[in-house]
Design a protein around this motif. Sequence first.
Motif, PDB file in Angstrom:
ATOM      1  N   GLY A 112     -36.873  51.627  20.056  1.00  0.00           N
ATOM      2  CA  GLY A 112     -35.571  52.236  19.898  1.00  0.00           C
ATOM      3  C   GLY A 112     -34.463  51.286  19.529  1.00  0.00           C
ATOM      4  N   THR A 113     -33.270  51.855  19.422  1.00  0.00           N
ATOM      5  CA  THR A 113     -32.073  51.054  19.180  1.00  0.00           C
ATOM      6  C   THR A 113     -31.032  51.258  20.270  1.00  0.00           C
ATOM      7  OG1 THR A 113     -31.059  52.762  17.794  1.00  0.00           O
ATOM      8  CG2 THR A 113     -32.400  51.106  16.677  1.00  0.00           C
ATOM      9  N   GLY A 114     -31.445  51.780  21.411  1.00  0.00           N
ATOM     10  CA  GLY A 114     -30.534  51.820  22.539  1.00  0.00           C
ATOM     11  C   GLY A 114     -30.257  50.400  22.993  1.00  0.00           C
ATOM     12  N   LEU A 167     -25.865  43.385  15.436  1.00  0.00           N
ATOM     13  CA  LEU A 167     -26.088  44.823  15.572  1.00  0.00           C
ATOM     14  C   LEU A 167     -27.097  45.392  14.590  1.00  0.00           C
ATOM     15  CD1 LEU A 167     -22.386  45.778  16.287  1.00  0.00           C
ATOM     16  CD2 LEU A 167     -24.279  45.706  17.920  1.00  0.00           C
ATOM     17  N   LEU A 168     -27.890  44.528  13.976  1.00  0.00           N
ATOM     18  CA  LEU A 168     -28.964  44.973  13.095  1.00  0.00           C
ATOM     19  C   LEU A 168     -30.269  44.888  13.881  1.00  0.00           C
ATOM     20  CD1 LEU A 168     -28.270  45.783  10.106  1.00  0.00           C
ATOM     21  CD2 LEU A 168     -26.629  44.181  11.082  1.00  0.00           C
ATOM     22  N   PRO A 208     -34.093  45.130  15.087  1.00  0.00           N
ATOM     23  CA  PRO A 208     -35.311  44.934  14.306  1.00  0.00           C
ATOM     24  C   PRO A 208     -35.864  46.230  13.717  1.00  0.00           C
ATOM     25  CG  PRO A 208     -35.405  43.618  16.294  1.00  0.00           C
ATOM     26  CD  PRO A 208     -34.180  44.492  16.412  1.00  0.00           C
ATOM     27  N   ALA A 209     -35.563  47.360  14.351  1.00  0.00           N
ATOM     28  CA  ALA A 209     -36.052  48.650  13.855  1.00  0.00           C
ATOM     29  C   ALA A 209     -35.367  49.071  12.559  1.00  0.00           C
ATOM     30  CB  ALA A 209     -35.852  49.726  14.911  1.00  0.00           C
ATOM     31  N   PHE A 210     -34.194  48.524  12.264  1.00  0.00           N
ATOM     32  CA  PHE A 210     -33.500  48.876  11.027  1.00  0.00           C
ATOM     33  C   PHE A 210     -34.145  48.126   9.855  1.00  0.00           C
ATOM     34  CE2 PHE A 210     -29.612  49.403  13.912  1.00  0.00           C
ATOM     35  CZ  PHE A 210     -29.771  50.778  13.991  1.00  0.00           C
ATOM     36  N   PRO A 211     -34.496  48.820   8.786  1.00  0.00           N
ATOM     37  CA  PRO A 211     -35.155  48.160   7.654  1.00  0.00           C
ATOM     38  C   PRO A 211     -34.364  46.995   7.072  1.00  0.00           C
ATOM     39  CG  PRO A 211     -35.341  50.529   7.434  1.00  0.00           C
ATOM     40  CD  PRO A 211     -34.411  50.285   8.591  1.00  0.00           C
ATOM     41  N   ALA A 212     -33.030  47.040   7.164  1.00  0.00           N
ATOM     42  CA  ALA A 212     -32.220  45.977   6.556  1.00  0.00           C
ATOM     43  C   ALA A 212     -32.022  44.781   7.480  1.00  0.00           C
ATOM     44  CB  ALA A 212     -30.859  46.532   6.149  1.00  0.00           C
ATOM     45  N   ALA A 213     -32.575  44.817   8.681  1.00  0.00           N
ATOM     46  CA  ALA A 213     -32.375  43.726   9.632  1.00  0.00           C
ATOM     47  C   ALA A 213     -32.884  42.410   9.041  1.00  0.00           C
ATOM     48  CB  ALA A 213     -33.103  44.021  10.932  1.00  0.00           C
ATOM     49  N   PRO A 252     -27.306  51.425  11.376  1.00  0.00           N
ATOM     50  CA  PRO A 252     -26.492  50.362  11.971  1.00  0.00           C
ATOM     51  C   PRO A 252     -24.996  50.576  11.834  1.00  0.00           C
ATOM     52  CG  PRO A 252     -27.633  49.565  10.011  1.00  0.00           C
ATOM     53  CD  PRO A 252     -28.217  50.893  10.330  1.00  0.00           C
ATOM     54  N   SER A 253     -24.554  51.304  10.827  1.00  0.00           N
ATOM     55  CA  SER A 253     -23.122  51.534  10.651  1.00  0.00           C
ATOM     56  C   SER A 253     -22.502  52.203  11.864  1.00  0.00           C
ATOM     57  CB  SER A 253     -22.877  52.407   9.416  1.00  0.00           C
ATOM     58  OG  SER A 253     -23.281  51.742   8.248  1.00  0.00           O
ATOM     59  N   GLN A 254     -23.302  53.002  12.575  1.00  0.00           N
ATOM     60  CA  GLN A 254     -22.776  53.701  13.741  1.00  0.00           C
ATOM     61  C   GLN A 254     -22.548  52.773  14.929  1.00  0.00           C
ATOM     62  OE1 GLN A 254     -25.767  57.080  13.365  1.00  0.00           O
ATOM     63  NE2 GLN A 254     -23.971  58.217  14.033  1.00  0.00           N
ATOM     64  N   PHE A 255     -23.077  51.564  14.863  1.00  0.00           N
ATOM     65  CA  PHE A 255     -22.703  50.510  15.803  1.00  0.00           C
ATOM     66  C   PHE A 255     -21.567  49.651  15.241  1.00  0.00           C
ATOM     67  CE2 PHE A 255     -27.276  50.785  17.276  1.00  0.00           C
ATOM     68  CZ  PHE A 255     -26.986  51.230  18.551  1.00  0.00           C
ATOM     69  N   ILE A 256     -21.750  49.217  14.000  1.00  0.00           N
ATOM     70  CA  ILE A 256     -20.861  48.215  13.406  1.00  0.00           C
ATOM     71  C   ILE A 256     -19.443  48.749  13.230  1.00  0.00           C
ATOM     72  CG2 ILE A 256     -20.438  46.842  11.330  1.00  0.00           C
ATOM     73  CD1 ILE A 256     -23.602  46.872  11.027  1.00  0.00           C
TER      74      ILE A 256
END
Length: 542
Positions: free
Chosen positions: A301-303, A350-351, A353-358, A449-453
């Motif tokens: 997850g990304t929690g 805030l990227l 590892p689950a995000f493809p652009a990380a 990730p934009s929803q964090f950044i």
Amino acid sequence: MPENAAHPQRWQDALPHLSRRGLLAAGAGGALATLLAACGSGTHEPAGAPAAKDSGGPVRPGGTLRAGSPPPPTAVDPVTAYDGTSVALIQLVAEYLIWLDKDFKLVPKLATGWKSDARGAAWTFTLRKGVTFSDGTPLDSAAVKATFDRLLDPKNNSSALSVFSTILEPGGVSAPDAATVVFTLKRPFSDFPYLVSAGNYNAVILKKDYAGSFTKKAIGTGPFLLASYDVSRGATLTRNPAYWDAPKPYLDGVDVTFYADEQSDLVALQSGSIDAQLLSQATLVEPLASGGGITVDQVGGTGVTVLTLRVDKAPFDRKEVRQAVAFALDRPAVKASIGAGLGDLGNDHLLAPAFPAAPKDLPQRAQDKAKVARLLAAAGVDKLRFTLTFDPPSKDYAVTIQSQLKAVGITVDLDQRSSSAFYGGDQAKDSPWLFTTANLVGWAGRPVPSQFITPMVKTGAVWNGSKYSNKALDAAADAYDAATTEDERKAQAEIIARALNEDVPIIVSYWSGAVRAYNGRKFRGIEAHPSQFVDFSSVSQV
């Protein structure tokens, strides 16, 4: 845990996201179309599928699933709900244009397809035919437009308003015909389908005339009907016989019992009083996975729980001091003790590892006691001491940080507040989670990730508790949102990640995973979800 004008954590230890691979609609022009096509096609018509078989065997219709959950802390209202129990109940009754699968794939629900213009600044959605609300009213574009107009109206105090901030404003939704909805954005945003999906959990489609009192008259397009609701006891749901995705749901109903604490919920599962948990805590249920008929499904997850440091206040106005705290932490130990070993290590950006652009080549930060001493000396700090503010869900995390930092000579004074106090106050002036020198904030996972950044670290952002400002990061974040190729996304993500990792306005020790526990001897098809979302439409008896 508010998120009306405040709160980032959607619920409890909300734990999210595996992958943002999207089934975005074909038909977008230019380079954006290429990007979307790489994520998959987006024109789908899966309605009316026959009863399927899953890995456990053939579907066996009927039966009532008994589930346990904490009582909702506020009214169960789709427009304003933010806690896990409320969201779960709503998701059993009402639906989104797009669902997010457990790997955060975009799955068509009330929309069968979507496409953007070449810039990603206007998005057109096509609605599914033949869908009706549970009172027999046909689903049409007027209902969808009214739903988003309602969320965008500041008077309604919806959590979704912050999600659309800088992207979609009132008046940006139109309905050119009964089956088509168009979203005209304030700026290009290639991930926009995620913002009208379950990832924005207030975005369930309601009737045009919805005016509140959801638990008294719950009307939706979903697989279940809310038959009764008692704020102190629980809820009873029955099968929706007119559900558009027949023969689903397979269950006759779902009975939800509210338990005052997690231990009571756990005991009920172990004793057989309930068959499943809506919200499972990894540290409690992981030991059950070894036997006794309890199945514990898990996903990445990304929690994340973020340690936020005020860059405009001593002692954290010196970058070296912030870096010293980051190098003092034993991240694998934090993940093992707080996250039950699930998830991925964090690297102070805030990227996930689950995000493809990380970024893949940014060295993983690890505990380095000698470096801590050098950094503090460079900052002219002999003895570092600071106060860490948090609310009860983050207590164990706070104690762990205190212990680890003590081992390198850093003193941490713990300041626990109630959740209402921690997230209360004036969000523009004195709310503790945004204005204390150092604090721990639990963020539910986001699919992008934009929803964090955007809310957390951009200059002047609504939830920028660190008061961090970096024009290069701001520009990269905007460019990321407008990117039309994956290579462009990765380039901007690299800029963002390296800036945060170097400047350390926030510390991310690990990204959490998610679990859901249930009686695998009685039911199949129950899954963990990165955001603790609930879809019981495919659940059946064993």
